[in-house]
Design a protein around this motif. Structure first.
Motif, short mmCIF file in Angstrom:
data_model
loop_
_atom_site.label_atom_id
_atom_site.label_comp_id
_atom_site.label_asym_id
_atom_site.label_seq_id
_atom_site.Cartn_x
_atom_site.Cartn_y
_atom_site.Cartn_z
N SER A 126 36.52 23.80 29.87
CA SER A 126 37.91 24.09 30.35
C SER A 126 38.87 25.32 29.92
N LEU A 127 38.37 25.74 28.79
CA LEU A 127 38.99 26.86 28.38
C LEU A 127 38.68 28.20 28.73
N ARG A 128 37.46 28.42 29.56
CA ARG A 128 36.82 29.47 29.92
C ARG A 128 37.59 30.30 31.06
N PRO A 129 38.04 31.52 31.27
CA PRO A 129 38.44 32.15 32.26
C PRO A 129 37.93 31.75 33.43
N VAL A 130 38.83 31.60 34.70
CA VAL A 130 38.57 31.30 35.93
C VAL A 130 39.37 32.30 36.98
N VAL A 131 38.68 32.34 38.11
CA VAL A 131 39.55 33.13 38.96
C VAL A 131 40.83 32.42 39.53
N ASP A 133 43.90 31.10 42.05
CA ASP A 133 44.00 30.95 43.53
C ASP A 133 44.32 32.15 44.09
N SER A 134 45.27 32.96 43.65
CA SER A 134 45.80 34.13 44.18
C SER A 134 44.91 35.36 44.41
N ASP A 135 43.75 35.21 43.60
CA ASP A 135 42.75 36.16 43.60
C ASP A 135 41.73 35.84 44.91
N ARG A 136 41.70 34.39 44.64
CA ARG A 136 40.69 34.09 45.74
C ARG A 136 41.38 34.34 47.12
N SER A 137 42.75 34.00 47.31
CA SER A 137 43.38 34.24 48.72
C SER A 137 43.54 35.72 49.06
N ALA A 138 43.40 36.60 47.88
CA ALA A 138 43.52 37.92 48.04
C ALA A 138 41.87 38.41 48.72
N ASP A 207 32.20 30.49 46.31
CA ASP A 207 32.16 30.48 45.09
C ASP A 207 32.83 31.85 44.41
N ALA A 208 33.10 31.81 43.01
CA ALA A 208 33.70 33.06 42.33
C ALA A 208 33.25 32.88 40.89
N THR A 217 34.00 38.66 41.10
CA THR A 217 33.34 38.67 42.44
C THR A 217 33.97 37.32 43.01
N VAL A 218 33.83 37.32 44.18
CA VAL A 218 34.39 36.11 45.36
C VAL A 218 33.30 36.24 46.33
N ARG A 219 32.61 35.35 46.50
CA ARG A 219 31.78 35.16 48.02
C ARG A 219 32.63 34.56 49.11
N VAL A 220 32.70 34.98 50.04
CA VAL A 220 33.21 34.54 51.41
C VAL A 220 32.20 34.29 52.37
N MET A 221 32.48 33.21 53.11
CA MET A 221 31.78 32.86 54.32
C MET A 221 32.79 33.16 55.29
#
Length: 262
Positions: A126-131, A133-138, A207-208, A217-221
């Protein structure tokens, strides 16, 4: 007195029945003999003679234990043992009792350790850094723009197209595209006077990984349609493709690092 009583109790000689001549033996009374045996008087300071005699087992009222202290009561002793087992008391001199108690404690201890381990994993996750939502959208927005630029080209201006696309790519895909574009795509596009127009209709994050900083990194389909016209076929031919593109963050930009079409 004792000698007189014993003589008085001596069985009388057998008597002979008159007329028959048959001798009849009279048995002494066993109960009376036993009573006299128990209550034989003694003189002062003298141990009764029957005190050292062995009393038959049948006359003993209660069995005694090996030490001769008290009658044994196995059922009572077993009941005491069961009560002490239920209470979990440890008895001195019983090496097996602590082991049995420890055996009962082990399952609870193991369960507590597992619960703590799961709690630790949950906290770390729960404490680990995550990507964000703004980075995912970008990343998705950059994937749309780059794919439409990358997959749209014309044979008459192919070199200009490559120059426009390369700044939007990064290794390892940047080197792969440069090689394929010059050896495969450009000769066919020039020969057929082909023009290709690409359009991304749907795109989403698969996924990210990363903390949102450099190298995230963010994988996009993406679902891409390509309309192709040639000198021989002026009517557009539509190709529908499914593309998986990996976007990598470099500074504040998202660049294509991998691409696969299906």
């Amino acid at each position: 007195m004792a000698g007189a009583r014993r003589r008085a109790q001596t069985p009388a000689p057998p008597t002979t029945s008159a007329g028959t001549g048959t001798a009849t033996l009279e048995r002494p009374d066993a109960d009376q003999l036993l009573e006299d045996f128990r209550h034989e008087p003694t003189r002062d300071g003298e141990t009764p003679r029957h005190a050292s005699r062995d009393v038959p087992d049948a006359l003993r009222e209660e069995p005694v234990d090996e030490q001769g202290d008290e009658p044994r009561d196995d059922a009572r002793e077993e009941a005491r043992e069961e009560a002490r087992d239920e209470q979990g008391d440890e008895l001195d001199g019983d090496p097996g009792r602590p082991a049995r108690r420890n055996a009962r404690l082990w399952p609870a201890l193991v369960a507590s350790v597992l619960a703590l381990a799961l709690l630790g994993v949950a906290l770390v996750y729960s404490l680990r850094p995550v990507v964000s939502d703004s980075d995912r959208s970008a990343a998705v927005g950059s994937a749309r723009t780059t794919l439409e630029t990358l997959l749209s080209y014309s044979g008459s201006s192919f070199d200009k197209h490559v120059d426009e696309v390369l700044p939007q790519l990064t290794s390892p895909f940047k080197d792969q595209f440069s090689k394929v574009a010059s050896t495969d795509i450009k000769p066919m596009a020039v020969k057929n006077e082909a023009t290709v127009q690409a359009k991304v209709y749907e795109a989403g994050v698969m996924d990210a990984s990363g903390d949102g900083g450099e190298g995230t990194t963010v994988r996009v389909m993406a679902f891409v349609n390509q309309a192709t016209t040639t000198k021989a076929q002026p009517t557009p031919a539509i190709d529908q493709n499914r593309v998986i593109v990996t976007m990598r963050k470099s500074g504040d930009r998202w660049l294509v690092s991998e691409l696969a079409a299906y």
